[in-house]
Design an enzyme around this catalytic site. Structure first.
Site, short mmCIF file in Angstrom:
data_model
loop_
_atom_site.label_atom_id
_atom_site.label_comp_id
_atom_site.label_asym_id
_atom_site.label_seq_id
_atom_site.Cartn_x
_atom_site.Cartn_y
_atom_site.Cartn_z
CB ILE A 1 -2.15 -1.97 4.88
CG1 ILE A 1 -3.11 -0.80 5.26
CG2 ILE A 1 -2.65 -2.68 3.65
CD1 ILE A 1 -3.12 0.33 4.25
CG LEU B 1 -0.49 -2.87 14.16
CD1 LEU B 1 1.00 -3.11 13.94
CD2 LEU B 1 -1.12 -4.05 14.92
CG ASP C 1 -1.80 1.24 1.26
OD1 ASP C 1 -2.83 1.22 0.57
OD2 ASP C 1 -1.46 2.24 1.93
CG ASN D 1 2.97 -6.89 12.34
OD1 ASN D 1 2.91 -7.21 13.53
ND2 ASN D 1 3.43 -5.71 11.95
CB SER E 1 6.95 -3.30 11.08
OG SER E 1 8.18 -3.47 11.75
CE LYS F 1 -3.61 4.72 0.56
NZ LYS F 1 -2.18 4.57 0.89
CG HIS G 1 -4.25 9.75 0.25
ND1 HIS G 1 -2.91 9.63 -0.01
CD2 HIS G 1 -4.41 9.35 1.53
CE1 HIS G 1 -2.30 9.18 1.06
NE2 HIS G 1 -3.18 9.00 2.01
CE1 TYR H 1 0.91 7.72 2.49
CE2 TYR H 1 1.22 5.43 1.90
CZ TYR H 1 0.47 6.42 2.49
OH TYR H 1 -0.72 6.09 3.10
#
Ligand code: NAD
Length: 286
Positions: free
Chosen positions: A235, A197, A52, A247, A238, A82, A115, A57
């Site tokens: 999604i 998380l 993702d 995960n 880490s 996105k 987004h 980003y």
């Protein structure tokens, strides 16, 4: 059902348009710099088959490189990106898609999301029409949205006649979004959880810790298992290989109905990110 892959066995979900998507993917917000490509390659080696990213980003190029360097067949990796807020509007969205595709170095994207709705610009319906055109052209397989509230979803559905396949929203035990999830379920929209998380906010919660101790799992695994049993796509992010693997290891145990209810009980309606009704960073001004 698992995702189509010879080398991984992640359970999958079927989107309303028929495309199959892994239920657990790898989020790459702030996976940047020199480490980005190697981190994403590691995720793919560990078994992730869904990445993702987003134009915002700044790492679409790294995602594309990692997919190529992994040596995996392109159709075994599900790639989401996105459209950023500055690119709302029909023509701007088409241009932004071309730029994303070029940075990724791919010939198609599996899932393209708006987004944020940016209600102040009031261009998200036209923007979605551009996504519909891209889908008709076969350049993107599935189209959806992110951070859309019910009223934004209703306008898209009413005015375009198409229901987004996915709404990717902030969702974790302290912000469980039960009303929006129910709306999604009623309309065949898959719920995808970002910050699944809670960026660690719930790791010290006494209910989560007690369940983790009882089940001999980590707090992160208990939370991700909760997402899986709610039917969410999640999604987690880490940069640490051991945590990335941890995960993924949530498909060999189950929470009971009572344990699911216990987790439902810690919802505080506590959002960490922006409010979709107001969030308008970089929005078009004209
Ligand atoms: P997250 O809930 O995935 O938490 C990530 C943080 O938790 C990491 O920085 C890491 O420090 C920690 N962590 C992860 N696994 C752990 C483990 N097993 N044990 C201990 N600590 C662990 O939060 P996120 O990164 O904000 O969200 C995940 C992804 O969601 C992003 O990478 C991005 O792809 C997506 N996202 C989308 C939006 C949107 O507006 N659509 C917004 C934010 C994030």
């Amino acid at each position: 059902m698992t995702y189509r892959s010879e080398t991984s066995s992640i359970p999958a979900i079927v989107l309303a348009d028929g495309q199959i998507m892994p239920k657990l993917g790898f989020g790459v917000y702030k996976v940047a710099g020199d480490e980005a490509v190697s981190t994403i390659v590691t995720a793919l080696e560990l078994g992730y088959r869904s990445i993702d990213t987003a134009a915002f980003y700044g790492n679409e190029d790294a995602v594309g490189r990692a997919v190529r360097e992994s040596g995996l067949p392109r159709d075994e990796v599900f790639v989401t990106t996105k459209l950023w807020n500055a690119d709302h509007g029909y023509d701007a969205a088409l241009r932004a898609f071309d730029a994303s595709l070029q940075r990724l170095g791919l010939d198609r994207i599996d899932l393209f999301l708006i987004h944020w709705p940016v209600p102040s610009a009031d261009l998200y319906v036209d923007t979605f029409r551009a996504l519909q055109a891209l889908k008709r052209q076969g350049r993107v397989v599935s189209i959806g949205v992110s951070n859309f509230d019910r009223e934004h979803l209703e306008r898209v559905i009413d005015e375009t006649g198409e229901t987004p396949a996915i709404n990717q929203i902030e969702l974790h035990p302290y912000f469980a979004q039960s009303e929006l999830r129910a709306f999604h379920a009623a309309h065949g929209i898959v719920t995808e959880a970002w910050s699944p998380l809670g960026r660690g906010a719930e790791f010290n919660d006494s209910v989560i810790i007690a369940l983790a101790d009882k089940l001999n799992r980590t707090p992160a695994q208990v939370i991700l298992r909760w997402h899986m049993q709610l039917g969410n796509v999640a999604i987690p992010k880490s940069m640490t290989p051991a945590r990335m693997a941890e995960n993924l290891a949530v498909f060999d145990f189950e929470l009971t109905g009572r344990e699911m209810t216990q987790i439902a009980g810690i919802d505080k309606g506590a959002r960490q990110g922006g409010d979709p009704a107001e969030f308008a960073m970089d929005a078009p001004t004209a």
